[in-house]
Motif scaffolding. Structure first.
Motif, short mmCIF file in Angstrom:
data_model
loop_
_atom_site.label_atom_id
_atom_site.label_comp_id
_atom_site.label_asym_id
_atom_site.label_seq_id
_atom_site.Cartn_x
_atom_site.Cartn_y
_atom_site.Cartn_z
N MET A 268 35.76 74.81 -28.08
CA MET A 268 36.72 75.85 -27.72
C MET A 268 37.16 76.62 -28.96
O MET A 268 37.50 76.05 -29.98
CB MET A 268 37.92 75.17 -27.05
CG MET A 268 39.00 76.12 -26.63
SD MET A 268 38.40 77.31 -25.38
CE MET A 268 39.38 78.74 -25.82
N GLU A 269 37.19 77.95 -28.80
CA GLU A 269 37.37 78.87 -29.92
C GLU A 269 38.82 79.18 -30.28
O GLU A 269 39.08 80.25 -30.86
CB GLU A 269 36.66 80.19 -29.58
CG GLU A 269 37.32 81.02 -28.45
CD GLU A 269 36.74 80.82 -27.06
OE1 GLU A 269 36.16 79.76 -26.82
OE2 GLU A 269 36.89 81.72 -26.22
N ASN A 270 39.79 78.30 -29.98
CA ASN A 270 41.19 78.57 -30.30
C ASN A 270 41.33 79.22 -31.67
O ASN A 270 40.68 78.82 -32.63
CB ASN A 270 41.99 77.27 -30.30
CG ASN A 270 41.63 76.38 -29.15
OD1 ASN A 270 41.78 76.77 -28.01
ND2 ASN A 270 41.09 75.21 -29.45
N ALA A 301 28.38 78.34 -34.54
CA ALA A 301 28.25 79.80 -34.64
C ALA A 301 28.93 80.47 -33.44
O ALA A 301 29.71 81.42 -33.61
CB ALA A 301 26.78 80.20 -34.69
N HIS A 302 28.67 79.95 -32.27
CA HIS A 302 29.25 80.54 -31.05
C HIS A 302 30.77 80.61 -31.16
O HIS A 302 31.37 81.68 -30.96
CB HIS A 302 28.83 79.70 -29.85
CG HIS A 302 29.36 80.18 -28.54
ND1 HIS A 302 28.63 80.98 -27.70
CD2 HIS A 302 30.55 79.99 -27.92
CE1 HIS A 302 29.34 81.26 -26.62
NE2 HIS A 302 30.52 80.68 -26.73
N GLU A 303 31.39 79.51 -31.50
CA GLU A 303 32.86 79.49 -31.56
C GLU A 303 33.36 80.39 -32.68
O GLU A 303 34.36 81.07 -32.54
CB GLU A 303 33.41 78.07 -31.70
CG GLU A 303 32.90 77.07 -30.66
CD GLU A 303 33.01 77.53 -29.22
OE1 GLU A 303 33.91 78.34 -28.91
OE2 GLU A 303 32.17 77.10 -28.39
N PHE A 305 31.88 83.08 -33.82
CA PHE A 305 31.69 84.49 -33.42
C PHE A 305 32.76 84.95 -32.43
O PHE A 305 33.10 86.13 -32.36
CB PHE A 305 30.29 84.71 -32.83
CG PHE A 305 29.18 84.48 -33.83
CD1 PHE A 305 29.42 84.57 -35.20
CD2 PHE A 305 27.89 84.17 -33.40
CE1 PHE A 305 28.39 84.35 -36.12
CE2 PHE A 305 26.86 83.95 -34.31
CZ PHE A 305 27.11 84.04 -35.67
N HIS A 306 33.28 84.00 -31.65
CA HIS A 306 34.36 84.36 -30.73
C HIS A 306 35.57 84.96 -31.47
O HIS A 306 36.38 85.66 -30.85
CB HIS A 306 34.85 83.13 -29.97
CG HIS A 306 34.18 82.91 -28.64
ND1 HIS A 306 33.98 83.92 -27.74
CD2 HIS A 306 33.72 81.77 -28.04
CE1 HIS A 306 33.40 83.40 -26.64
NE2 HIS A 306 33.23 82.12 -26.81
N ASN A 307 35.70 84.67 -32.75
CA ASN A 307 36.88 85.21 -33.43
C ASN A 307 36.97 86.72 -33.27
O ASN A 307 38.05 87.29 -33.16
CB ASN A 307 36.89 84.82 -34.91
CG ASN A 307 38.24 85.15 -35.53
OD1 ASN A 307 39.28 84.73 -35.03
ND2 ASN A 307 38.23 85.96 -36.59
N LYS A 324 33.46 88.28 -23.12
CA LYS A 324 33.43 87.50 -24.36
C LYS A 324 32.26 86.51 -24.38
O LYS A 324 31.64 86.32 -25.42
CB LYS A 324 34.76 86.78 -24.61
CG LYS A 324 35.10 85.60 -23.73
CD LYS A 324 36.45 84.99 -24.15
CE LYS A 324 36.91 83.82 -23.29
NZ LYS A 324 36.32 82.53 -23.68
N GLU A 325 31.94 85.91 -23.24
CA GLU A 325 30.91 84.86 -23.27
C GLU A 325 29.49 85.43 -23.35
O GLU A 325 28.67 84.94 -24.12
CB GLU A 325 31.05 83.93 -22.07
CG GLU A 325 32.35 83.12 -22.05
CD GLU A 325 32.61 82.31 -23.32
OE1 GLU A 325 31.67 82.10 -24.12
OE2 GLU A 325 33.77 81.91 -23.54
N GLY A 326 29.20 86.45 -22.58
CA GLY A 326 27.85 87.01 -22.62
C GLY A 326 27.53 87.54 -24.00
O GLY A 326 26.48 87.22 -24.58
N VAL A 385 27.48 83.64 -15.81
CA VAL A 385 28.40 84.36 -16.69
C VAL A 385 27.92 84.28 -18.15
O VAL A 385 27.89 85.30 -18.85
CB VAL A 385 29.83 83.78 -16.56
CG1 VAL A 385 30.74 84.33 -17.64
CG2 VAL A 385 30.39 84.07 -15.16
N TYR A 386 27.51 83.11 -18.57
CA TYR A 386 27.12 82.92 -19.97
C TYR A 386 25.71 83.47 -20.24
O TYR A 386 25.52 84.34 -21.07
CB TYR A 386 27.15 81.43 -20.32
CG TYR A 386 28.52 80.92 -20.74
CD1 TYR A 386 29.57 80.86 -19.84
CD2 TYR A 386 28.75 80.47 -22.04
CE1 TYR A 386 30.82 80.37 -20.22
CE2 TYR A 386 30.00 79.99 -22.42
CZ TYR A 386 31.03 79.93 -21.52
OH TYR A 386 32.25 79.46 -21.91
N GLU A 387 24.75 82.89 -19.53
CA GLU A 387 23.34 83.17 -19.89
C GLU A 387 22.85 84.52 -19.37
O GLU A 387 22.24 85.30 -20.10
CB GLU A 387 22.44 82.05 -19.38
CG GLU A 387 22.10 81.00 -20.43
CD GLU A 387 23.27 80.22 -20.95
OE1 GLU A 387 23.40 80.12 -22.19
OE2 GLU A 387 24.09 79.72 -20.16
ZN ZN Z 1 32.12 80.92 -25.53
#
Ligand code: ZN
Ligand code: PHE
Length: 858
Positions: A268-270, A301-303, A305-307, A324-326, A385-387
């Protein structure tokens, strides 16, 4: 127990902006042995019509005051989901005090306890709607506030972390202490995080392109702290990568990551304080396979990049989750592709898309990338939603090309920084670089996987490629429209293998013809057209290739993905009976493996891929017979193994165990070696058994060890029980390795449903740890032959029922694996249906009920 009422649906079209803004939040969490007391102070101001409503769930309200005045019970309304302040003023300082019970919170949402004894810790999970389980708040992503957090706990918990920067720390009496954190960036409540624990920390630094020196910290329990180095390096690589590729630098002085063993998702990208499932952060050669280690890097990397894509620019509402997820998945896939062969990265991403997302899109849980309604938002953290969300962004990136895409994303960041926005906003920003982007909106609205069909005609130097698209009409949605489909195409000469033309075709109508002129063929040669190179759109391809041309593409296609795809198409044709030449497949594998053994063993290994049973099930909309499909698949693998028997040992010997290295080449060699080991055992190679034991005993890393261990189990080798015991003993203290131990056994087709049930009866099978639960149930879901029996379904669904009470999120996710039950042959289908209907009588959670309702509507 009371029968659950029909859960309420929420619609995108009903969106209204929040009545109040919350400028500042002051939160105080005091942890005690049996409970926590949470006090909050919210600075609220009216910005639209409507009442002052705060959302809250499972909170014991002690007191609420407005502008310093304690409210009497006549001044507010309280129900199980919300607290409404009657006639609230336009400017209100709202203070509440609540009691919560993190010690008994098994849902892993809100503030909850993870781990026991000296590994006990308290962590938060707020996305999407967990913050309301900590305090009363307008818990929706379009309310952005500045947070100050005070944490107080017994000194036995020496780690007290929250978002942002540490501003104060001190003691409270003799036994307790506190910290105060301030996060200067405005954020939605779902990005709030706090950790109360007793952890070790690994520290490092990174200086951003803007000259900011950032303290990097990875927190884990003491026995795991030495497994954080891979993640730390990945974090630094990610920070650099986002600067280089998107011009985005980190914005706080501190970046913290905490590893926890009990977590529903990957991570989780908190803001400034990521919380990670241990499986997505811990890695060492001895304990993590190459696959898991690579995944650790991708998730870090994923989390990170969410920043920028998620935190600084967030979602207006949860329907926009793919915003945000895609985009972030696309970014992490691109990052990963830069650290290995691009083709292999693409092969793996497409394999996941096909097995998870295509199945979802073809079943009862199909939904658009941007859904229009939901009952439980947690049910929409899906592969679609993601992929599929990532695939849409990829199509846009490819269409625009590197420079224009960068121009578009620069515009997006400049325009919307600090805001909560929609998919339309995203496309609107990108359209500054190229207006064609706007035509992609239907991809977000329309469920179902398009089928792309076509063929080739040619006359002299003119080659015509015909393409057509069709998307199934998913019930309850509008009739499908034609989508823009980018089709990356190349033409080769059938004799020389020479690449004659390359072009990105864009199909925007139901069907169209694309003409290539001036194609210079060799004497007697014909054009071999390769379409959808690099999987340029998320579609099911039914292109009219001849078998011979597929064979040609395996040998001369220069784009790695389509080379692999040509082989996959041949394998599929064999499996479904329209191609009978197994020798020709084996012959190709020989040539290609010889060619790639030294330079790209990873791609070589992937060329041996055979679609999984689950993936093959996709081909049936009715009368699916898992037993027949498995038999056919097993037969194929056995035939291939025998046809290659003269080569597999030689190749295996050419890949001896070497000192551990984490390079693409070394990882490829390890993967190929495991593939070969399996083939040798299948072909009955007499020396293979000793080689397996040798590989296990002399393994330098988990990929080698687990590869051998899996082979020992799958082939029921003589020393199997010895090795099962040895593996357990060696890694008894490593939860993630023991997860692999459970999983390897549960996955084997020789492991019966009774055996799986026995694994689930063990003391160390912990129902509160999702990772452990998935080891057996995930395996059962991957074995349709066992799953779709009365006994298999009973075991599976009893687990769903059990988890429905303690962890509904996990229960629903597990259930979703059964979404295509109605494609089975009649008897099995009836059995499945009655099992699902019975389950419906026994469950309570919105999560499980929403899925069951959808699944039973066929
Ligand atoms: Zn995500
Ligand atoms: N937002 C997280 C991610 O994709 C996933 C997540 C969702 C984690 C919900 C926990 C709960 O990175």
């Amino acid at each position: 127990m009371s029968q659950a009422t029909t859960p309420q649906k929420i619609y995108l079209k009903d969106y209204t902006p929040p009545a109040y803004a919350v400028k500042k939040v002051d939160l105080d969490i005091c942890l005690y042995e049996q409970q926590a007391i949470v006090s909050s102070r919210l600075e609220m101001t009216r910005q639209a019509a409507g009442e002052l409503v705060l959302l809250g769930r499972d909170l014991q309200l002690q007191q609420v005051s407005v502008n310093g005045e304690v409210l009497s019970s006549a001044q507010f309304r309280l129900d199980s989901e919300s607290l409404t302040l009657i006639d609230a003023p336009d400017r209100a300082i709202v203070e509440t005090k609540v009691i919560i019970k993190p010690q008994t919170n098994t849902t892993l949402e809100g503030l909850y306890q993870s781990g026991l004894d000296d590994e006990m810790m308290f962590v938060t999970q707020c996305e999407p709607e967990g913050f309301r389980k900590i305090t009363f708040f307008p818990d929706r992503p379009d309310v952005l506030s500045e947070y100050t957090t005070r944490l107080e706990a017994p000194k036995t918990f020496k780690t007290l972390l929250a978002n942002g920067n540490l501003v104060e720390a001190g003691e409270v009496g003799d036994d307790r202490h506190y910290t105060i954190w301030h996060d200067p960036t405005k954020k939605p409540s779902y990005l709030f995080a706090a950790v109360i624990a007793n952890l070790q920390v690994l520290q490092d630094h990174y200086t951003t392109s803007e000259g900011r020196k950032v303290l990097l910290e990875l927190y884990a329990v003491s026995q795991d702290i030495d497994k954080c180095h891979v993640a730390m390096q990945a974090l630094k690589d990610s920070m650099k990568w986002d600067e280089d590729n998107y011009g985005r630098a980190y914005d706080l002085d501190r970046y913290m990551i905490v590893a926890t063993s009990q977590f529903n998702m990957g991570a989780m990208e908190n803001k400034g304080l990521n919380i990670f499932n241990t499986s997505c952060v811990l890695s060492s050669p001895e304990t993590a396979t190459d696959e898991r280690s690579f995944n650790v890097k991708a998730v870090i990397a994923h989390e990170y990049f969410h920043n920028w894509t998620g935190n600084r620019i967030t979602c207006r509402d949860w329907f926009q989750l793919c915003l945000k997820e895609g985009f972030t998945v696309f970014r992490d896939q691109s990052f990963s592709g830069d650290f290995r062969s691009k083709a292999v990265q693409r092969i793996e991403d497409v394999a996941i898309l096909r097995s998870a997302q295509f199945a979802e899109d073809a079943g009862t849980l199909a939904h658009p990338v941007r859904p229009e309604s939901f009952v439980e938002i947690n049910n929409f953290y899906t592969a679609t939603v993601y992929e599929k969300g990532a695939e849409i962004v990829r199509m846009l990136a490819n269409l625009l090309g590197k420079e224009k895409f960068r121009q578009g994303t620069d515009e997006y960041f400049a325009r919307y920084d600090g805001q909560a926005v929609t998919v339309e906003d995203f496309l609107s920003a990108l359209s500054v670089a190229d207006e064609r982007v706007l035509a992609f909106m239907p991809w977000y609205r329309q469920p179902g996987t398009p089928v792309l069909s076509g063929g080739v005609q040619y006359e002299q130097d003119k080659v015509v490629v015909r393409l057509a698209q069709k998307t199934r009409h998913v019930p309850n949605y509008d009739a499908p429209v034609a989508l823009p489909i980018p089709v990356d195409t190349a033409i080769f000469d059938s004799n020389t293998g020479q690449l004659l033309a390359e072009k990105m075709l864009l199909l925007t109508t139901d069907s169209a013809e694309f003409v290539f002129d001036g194609i210079q063929l060799s004497e007697g040669g014909h054009p071999v057209v390769s379409v959808l190179r690099n999987f340029s759109a998320p579609v099911r391809l039914e292109f009219d290739y001849s078998d011979e041309d597929l064979v040609r593409l395996v040998s001369f296609e220069t784009e790695g993905f389509n080379r692999w795809q040509a082989m996959q198409t041949l394998v599929n044709r064999w499996l479904f009976g329209s191609f009978d030449n197994v020798d020709s497949i084996a012959g190709l594998l020989k040539t290609v493996t010889d060619e790639l053994l030294d330079c790209d063993p990873m791609l070589a290994a992937r060329l041996f891929d055979v679609p999984s049973q689950k993936e093959l099930a996709m081909a049936y909309d009715s009368d699916y017979d898992p037993v027949a499909v498995k038999a056919r698949r097993d037969e194929f693998i056995k035939l291939i193994a025998c046809a290659l028997a003269d080569k597999t040992t030689t190749w295996y010997q050419a890949l001896p165990i070497q000192a551990y290295e984490d390079t693409p080449l070394a990882r490829g060699r390890r993967l190929l070696r495991n593939v070969l080991l399996d083939l040798r055992l299948l072909a009955g190679d007499a020396a293979a058994e000793q080689d397996v034991y040798y590989q296990y005993d002399n393994a330098t890393c988990m990929s080698e060890r687990l590869g051998a261990f899996t082979a020992i189990i799958n082939h029921d080798l003589g020393k199997k029980s010895l090795y099962i015991a040895n593996f357990y003993e060696k890694f008894a203290n490593e939860d993630l390795v023991i997860d692999a131990w459970f999983n390897a056994q549960a996955l084997s087709s020789r492991t019966s449903i009774d055996d799986i049930a026995a694994l689930m009866q063990r003391q160390d099978y912990d129902w509160n740890t999702p990772n452990r639960v998935r080891t057996t149930l995930g395996a059962l879901a991957a074995k349709p032959v066992q799953l779709w029996t009365q006994q298999g379904m009973a075991l599976y669904l009893s687990a769903v029922e059990r988890l429905d009470g303690s962890n509904p999120l996990l229960a629903a996710r597990l259930l979703s694996a059964l979404a295509r039950w109605y494609t089975l042959g009649d008897d099995t289908k009836a059995m499945a249906q009655s099992n699902l209907e019975q389950l419906k009588q026994k469950v309570q959670s919105k999560n499980v009920l929403e899925f069951l309702d959808n699944m039973l509507t066929v």
